[in-house]
Design an enzyme around this catalytic site. Sequence first.
Site, PDB file in Angstrom:
ATOM      1  N   HIS A 127      35.066  41.695  37.659  1.00  0.00           N
ATOM      2  CA  HIS A 127      33.730  40.893  38.313  1.00  0.00           C
ATOM      3  C   HIS A 127      33.274  40.222  36.673  1.00  0.00           C
ATOM      4  O   HIS A 127      32.764  38.997  37.355  1.00  0.00           O
ATOM      5  CB  HIS A 127      32.424  41.657  38.954  1.00  0.00           C
ATOM      6  CG  HIS A 127      33.614  41.981  40.102  1.00  0.00           C
ATOM      7  ND1 HIS A 127      34.497  41.605  41.324  1.00  0.00           N
ATOM      8  CD2 HIS A 127      33.371  43.097  40.789  1.00  0.00           C
ATOM      9  CE1 HIS A 127      34.542  42.489  41.864  1.00  0.00           C
ATOM     10  NE2 HIS A 127      33.718  43.151  41.932  1.00  0.00           N
ATOM     11  N   HIS A 166      37.528  45.391  45.636  1.00  0.00           N
ATOM     12  CA  HIS A 166      37.519  43.940  45.661  1.00  0.00           C
ATOM     13  C   HIS A 166      38.537  43.297  44.609  1.00  0.00           C
ATOM     14  O   HIS A 166      38.087  43.414  43.866  1.00  0.00           O
ATOM     15  CB  HIS A 166      36.188  43.864  45.194  1.00  0.00           C
ATOM     16  CG  HIS A 166      35.061  45.118  45.369  1.00  0.00           C
ATOM     17  ND1 HIS A 166      34.509  45.923  45.017  1.00  0.00           N
ATOM     18  CD2 HIS A 166      34.453  44.875  47.139  1.00  0.00           C
ATOM     19  CE1 HIS A 166      34.092  46.790  46.140  1.00  0.00           C
ATOM     20  NE2 HIS A 166      33.941  45.566  47.185  1.00  0.00           N
ATOM     21  N   ASP A 245      38.690  52.275  44.784  1.00  0.00           N
ATOM     22  CA  ASP A 245      37.354  52.286  46.108  1.00  0.00           C
ATOM     23  C   ASP A 245      37.753  51.562  47.276  1.00  0.00           C
ATOM     24  O   ASP A 245      37.673  51.161  48.438  1.00  0.00           O
ATOM     25  CB  ASP A 245      35.934  51.557  45.905  1.00  0.00           C
ATOM     26  CG  ASP A 245      36.650  50.381  45.073  1.00  0.00           C
ATOM     27  OD1 ASP A 245      37.745  49.797  44.762  1.00  0.00           O
ATOM     28  OD2 ASP A 245      35.732  49.309  44.415  1.00  0.00           O
TER      29      ASP A 245
END
Length: 325
Positions: A127, A166, A245
């Site tokens: 990120h 993500h 995740d």
Amino acid sequence: MTTLYITHPDCLRHEMGAGHPECPGRLDAISDHLLATGLMPLLVQCDAPLGTEEDIALVHDPVYFQEVVRRSPAQGYELIDGGDTRLNPHSLQAALRAVGAAVHAVDCVLDGQAQSAFCAVRPPGHHAEPRRAMGFCLFNNVAIAAAHALERRGLQRVAIIDFDVHHGNGTEAMFRNDPRVLMCGIFQHPYYPFSGNDDPAPNMVNLPVAAYTDGKAIRPLISQHWLPRLTEHEPELVLFSAGFDAHVEDDMGQLGLVEADYAWITENVMDAARPSCHGRAVSCLEGGYDFSSLGRSVAAHIRAMAGLDPVRGKPRPSGRGRIAG
């Protein structure tokens, strides 16, 4: 061939407060499972060196690095993004170890000292954008590894495979429209960081999927969209942004992957890229916050990347989709 397991005790010293999901116990859960299952002795363990300011400047603005240095606290915590990424007195050292692990892994693999490497490091990185920290990430480890391979080691093409729940927004920002880099990502959408769905660049193969999508639905998407592009791109090195995740047991997201899916993804990516990368791969830990599923999933990923039999821990016979021992 040898598979490296690169980590460092400094990565355990970074923590962001009680109850924060991105915690030192993640690395303990991985190493405990690898030891308990007999996989760790099959790997060559090595300490991560410290990354350098020059390494970080491959993809980050030097002013941003100086900001992290300046804001690193002598005690307590310093909030460095909008709300969920903090520095403690040891965070900068841990982040430099994570960068150093990724760069060292690339060098070892390209120099023929190992066929593949897994970097069990934290903080994660995908990120982190050129000028800011984000989503538990300080420096973009896998992006630095890719830039190191291209700019310093002379590779012409690399592939980055991101299977975190993500979207790897930071990595995409760093390599958007760079034809040397093919980035393939699958992630829950809509979900944090609410990106990756609109008008991706030609070198980005994004697969946004809805909450509760499981491996049965994800595998054909990867077969249809990722694998032909990987073969066409002919990467000389595969880099995994390995987030776990998306596992059905991980409460961080709402996807439904299991260990067998991570193994399938890894094997098929390696199979598609093998004619050009010759089995050379580096994997950097991203997400994964349920300790039990994290340990199991990392083991499945490493076995697939290294070509180890999932039951006996021995090298699989050479052949399509397998790394010869």
